[in-house]
Enzyme design. Structure first.
Site, mmCIF file in Angstrom:
data_model
loop_
_atom_site.group_PDB
_atom_site.id
_atom_site.type_symbol
_atom_site.label_atom_id
_atom_site.label_comp_id
_atom_site.label_asym_id
_atom_site.label_seq_id
_atom_site.Cartn_x
_atom_site.Cartn_y
_atom_site.Cartn_z
ATOM 1 N N ASP A 1 -8.296 -6.950 0.848
ATOM 2 C CA ASP A 1 -7.415 -7.012 2.015
ATOM 3 C C ASP A 1 -8.146 -6.386 3.183
ATOM 4 O O ASP A 1 -9.005 -5.525 3.000
ATOM 5 C CB ASP A 1 -6.101 -6.260 1.777
ATOM 6 N N ASP B 1 -2.130 8.104 -3.288
ATOM 7 C CA ASP B 1 -3.410 8.768 -3.498
ATOM 8 C C ASP B 1 -3.809 9.491 -2.223
ATOM 9 O O ASP B 1 -3.171 9.327 -1.182
ATOM 10 C CB ASP B 1 -4.501 7.762 -3.898
ATOM 11 N N ASP C 1 0.862 -1.175 0.000
ATOM 12 C CA ASP C 1 0.000 0.000 0.000
ATOM 13 C C ASP C 1 0.898 1.224 0.000
ATOM 14 O O ASP C 1 1.892 1.278 0.716
ATOM 15 C CB ASP C 1 -0.913 -0.031 1.229
#
Length: 376
Positions: A267, A147, A93
């Site tokens: 996830d 992001d 991530d």
């Protein structure tokens, strides 16, 4: 195995999709649930156990590993796979979730995010380029764009601003990622709970022709029906031949309903976090092992399971361990929960292959609704 990243869509059953991702470190059977190993460990688990439950891939987190042990140190030690003894794919991530969850410890601008470390207060700047650099140093197989994730509910102008910035950051991440044979970078669709923004984000990301696409910014405070509506809005806009990843989701019920709408990858910290707090997910719904009803119950959580934690340890013992705050209680329940999630995914894949996913979904939800075994 293959030298390149490749997604094969093997079968569809209404909206549900059966597929496989092939990459140098192994295959990922989809729909897939990816256990979360934030700082290089799936909490309270040996990675050998995680693999034995049926996991094909685990997650690491760019922000947390950047702070400790640092990406540069991981690289010097041979990469994250070698350091943690996991030879299979790893997805990292990008740190975008921490933009939201650590909002009191960061400053955000067009160039990136400056974090104040929650560990020692030191300052760290993460640009889209730096996020990709860190993920490269870690050696992850699937890298996520940086992001901005916005907690819901939020003002439409704020959601739009974050979505547009995330699109600009996606382009910068794609340039920074370049060509990495055998690896992939995924873009992240944002847009909160506003359908038009979700569509704009998905259309723009599709133009970048990335290896895969994630749907982010959901399961962050909105009701489940809103999440599902956003999936129904977003997924038809994304390329059907690319994998689709719903980030941070979720409960077994969330997973079933999202698979029905076309999601391939999931996830969530829920199975391990819940396990550490005495909550088990079972084929008959949730079981709070702390409840007194389990104190003298010598039956296991699930005698049908192949997982030793589910099959071989009594509820009475698990109840005792949890009430006594013994670490073993959280370890066994985390093991059980991860095994249940992987058994659920295996059942989902089998049902899609047989063209009976709708029946499987109905049967599974009916079993949950029956509730736990009657007390002894």
């Amino acid at each position: 195995m293959t030298e390149n990243f490749q997604f094969t869509l093997k079968k569809t059953d209404a909206g549900a999709r059966l597929g496989e991702i092939s990459m140098p470190r192994g295959e990922i059977r989809t729909p897939a649930f990816m256990p979360v190993g934030t700082v290089g460990t799936v909490k309270a688990m040996y990675l050998d156990q995680v693999r034995d439950t049926g996991a094909d891939i685990i997650l690491g987190n760019t922000y947390h590993l950047m702070l400790r042990p640092t990406a540069e140190r991981v690289a010097r030690l041979g990469g994250l796979h070698k350091l943690i003894r996991w030879e299979h794919p790893i997805l990292t991530d990008s740190g975008g979730f921490q933009v939201m969850s650590l909002s009191g410890l960061r400053k955000l601008d067009e160039q990136g995010v400056t974090f104040k470390s929650h560990v020692d207060g030191s300052l760290h700047h993460m640009s889209p380029e730096r996020s990709i650099e860190i993920q490269g140093l870690l050696g992850s197989d699937i890298q996520m764009q940086l992001d901005e994730c916005v907690a819901l509910p939020a003002e439409p102008k704020e959601i739009e601003r974050a979505m547009e910035m995330s699109l600009r950051w996606a382009e910068r991440c794609r340039v920074a990622f370049g060509e990495q044979p055998g690896k992939a970078m995924f873009g992240i669709v944002q847009g909160g709970d506003i359908p038009a923004l979700r569509i704009r984000s998905a259309e723009a990301l599709s133009q970048l022709d990335l290896k895969g696409y994630a749907v982010g910014g959901l399961a962050v405070g909105e009701p489940q029906d809103v999440m599902l509506r956003m999936l129904e809005t977003t997924l038809p806009v994304l390329p059907g031949e690319k994998p689709r990843y719903l980030m941070g989701v979720g409960t077994p019920d969330d997973i079933l309903k999202s698979v029905a709408r076309g999601i391939d990858m999931f996830d969530c910290v829920m199975p391990t976090r819940s396990g550490r707090h005495g909550l088990a997910f079972t084929r008959r719904g949730k079981v709070n092992i702390r409840n007194a009803r389990h104190a003298e119950d010598m039956r296991p959580l699930d005698e049908q399971s192949n997982c030793p934690a589910s099959r071989d340890y009594s509820r009475a013992y698990l109840h005792h361990l949890v009430r006594a705050n013994e670490a073993l209680g959280g370890m066994l329940l985390s093991w059980h929960n991860l095994a249940y999630y992987q058994e659920l995914m295996q059942g989902i894949r089998k049902a899609i292959a047989e063209g009976r996913f709708a029946d499987f979904m109905a049967e599974t939800m009916e079993e949950w609704a029956r509730g736990d075994l009657d007390p002894v």
